[in-house]
Write a protein that holds these residues in place. Sequence first.
Motif, PDB file in Angstrom:
ATOM      1  N   LEU A   1      20.919  16.934   6.090  1.00 54.83           N
ATOM      2  CA  LEU A   1      21.584  18.228   6.245  1.00 54.83           C
ATOM      3  C   LEU A   1      21.761  18.547   7.711  1.00 54.83           C
ATOM      4  N   VAL A   2      22.960  18.999   8.061  1.00 56.82           N
ATOM      5  CA  VAL A   2      23.268  19.467   9.408  1.00 56.82           C
ATOM      6  C   VAL A   2      23.645  20.940   9.285  1.00 56.82           C
ATOM      7  N   VAL A   3      22.981  21.793  10.078  1.00 53.55           N
ATOM      8  CA  VAL A   3      23.262  23.228  10.092  1.00 53.55           C
ATOM      9  C   VAL A   3      23.809  23.570  11.471  1.00 53.55           C
ATOM     10  N   VAL A   4      25.047  24.057  11.528  1.00 58.05           N
ATOM     11  CA  VAL A   4      25.698  24.338  12.806  1.00 58.05           C
ATOM     12  C   VAL A   4      25.965  25.838  12.924  1.00 58.05           C
ATOM     13  N   GLY A   5      25.281  26.464  13.879  1.00 57.25           N
ATOM     14  CA  GLY A   5      25.490  27.880  14.111  1.00 57.25           C
ATOM     15  C   GLY A   5      26.208  28.136  15.421  1.00 57.25           C
ATOM     16  N   SER A   6      25.955  27.300  16.408  1.00 52.49           N
ATOM     17  CA  SER A   6      26.545  27.478  17.736  1.00 52.49           C
ATOM     18  C   SER A   6      28.070  27.427  17.663  1.00 52.49           C
ATOM     19  N   TYR A   7      28.705  28.320  18.396  1.00 52.75           N
ATOM     20  CA  TYR A   7      30.170  28.362  18.403  1.00 52.75           C
ATOM     21  C   TYR A   7      30.741  28.008  19.777  1.00 52.75           C
ATOM     22  N   VAL A   8      29.897  27.475  20.688  1.00 49.95           N
ATOM     23  CA  VAL A   8      30.391  27.121  22.026  1.00 49.95           C
ATOM     24  C   VAL A   8      31.385  25.966  21.904  1.00 49.95           C
ATOM     25  N   PRO A   9      32.305  25.853  22.867  1.00 50.67           N
ATOM     26  CA  PRO A   9      33.344  24.813  22.773  1.00 50.67           C
ATOM     27  C   PRO A   9      32.803  23.396  22.574  1.00 50.67           C
ATOM     28  N   LYS A  10      31.720  23.017  23.252  1.00 52.16           N
ATOM     29  CA  LYS A  10      31.185  21.656  23.104  1.00 52.16           C
ATOM     30  C   LYS A  10      30.738  21.411  21.661  1.00 52.16           C
ATOM     31  N   THR A  11      30.078  22.400  21.058  1.00 51.67           N
ATOM     32  CA  THR A  11      29.642  22.254  19.666  1.00 51.67           C
ATOM     33  C   THR A  11      30.849  22.110  18.750  1.00 51.67           C
ATOM     34  N   THR A  12      31.876  22.896  18.992  1.00 50.78           N
ATOM     35  CA  THR A  12      33.080  22.835  18.164  1.00 50.78           C
ATOM     36  C   THR A  12      33.698  21.441  18.230  1.00 50.78           C
ATOM     37  N   THR A  13      33.770  20.858  19.424  1.00 46.81           N
ATOM     38  CA  THR A  13      34.296  19.500  19.591  1.00 46.81           C
ATOM     39  C   THR A  13      33.430  18.492  18.839  1.00 46.81           C
ATOM     40  N   GLN A  14      32.108  18.628  18.942  1.00 46.96           N
ATOM     41  CA  GLN A  14      31.198  17.717  18.250  1.00 46.96           C
ATOM     42  C   GLN A  14      31.305  17.875  16.731  1.00 46.96           C
ATOM     43  N   LEU A  15      31.463  19.113  16.281  1.00 45.60           N
ATOM     44  CA  LEU A  15      31.625  19.364  14.847  1.00 45.60           C
ATOM     45  C   LEU A  15      32.922  18.735  14.344  1.00 45.60           C
ATOM     46  N   GLU A  16      34.002  18.899  15.098  1.00 43.29           N
ATOM     47  CA  GLU A  16      35.285  18.299  14.696  1.00 43.29           C
ATOM     48  C   GLU A  16      35.145  16.784  14.552  1.00 43.29           C
TER      49      GLU A  16
END
Length: 179
Positions: free
Chosen positions: A8-23
């Motif tokens: 399970l991966v839980v992503v709360g951070s909305y900073v640009p780097k996290t968004t790129t990694q999530l994509e």
Amino acid sequence: LNSSNGGLVVVGSYVPKTTTQLESLLTLDDLEKIKIEVSDLVDEQKRDENIDNILTCIEGAIASGKNAVVYTTRKLVTGATPAESLAIGNAVSQGLVSIVSNLKVQPRFLIAKGGITSSDVATKGLGIRRAMILGQAAPGIPVWSIGEEGKFPGMSYVVFPGNVGGEDELKNLVLRLSE
């Protein structure tokens, strides 16, 4: 460690780097992708029902051996005042914590993405008071073994700060932990 279960991966951070990694992570085919609208966590009328539905999805995926990622919408939602903005942030954090604390199926591993998310999931969601630091998954990304008092003792818990790692770091970590 139940190696037949998914992680399970839980992503709360909305900073640009996290968004790129999530994509990058979302490009994986065999991944249950669960997007949470921030408004659904803020709206007290909808929150519990939404969390129950999310838990059903996550638990089904994990039990079948599939990894799951649960993430919030990427746009920062703010209130009209600083106090309202803080309340929104707290509601999102409480929603993510509630998902983890109510999990009935132990994931193979859990990655929490975001500094505040990692802290809240560890202490409030998993009840961690003590953990053994196993090392780093990558520079700046520690891996813990959950202590006996926590939910899922001995499970690997990855603290993945929001502004750490390269574009494919999150995806590559999920792939490595899934081997």
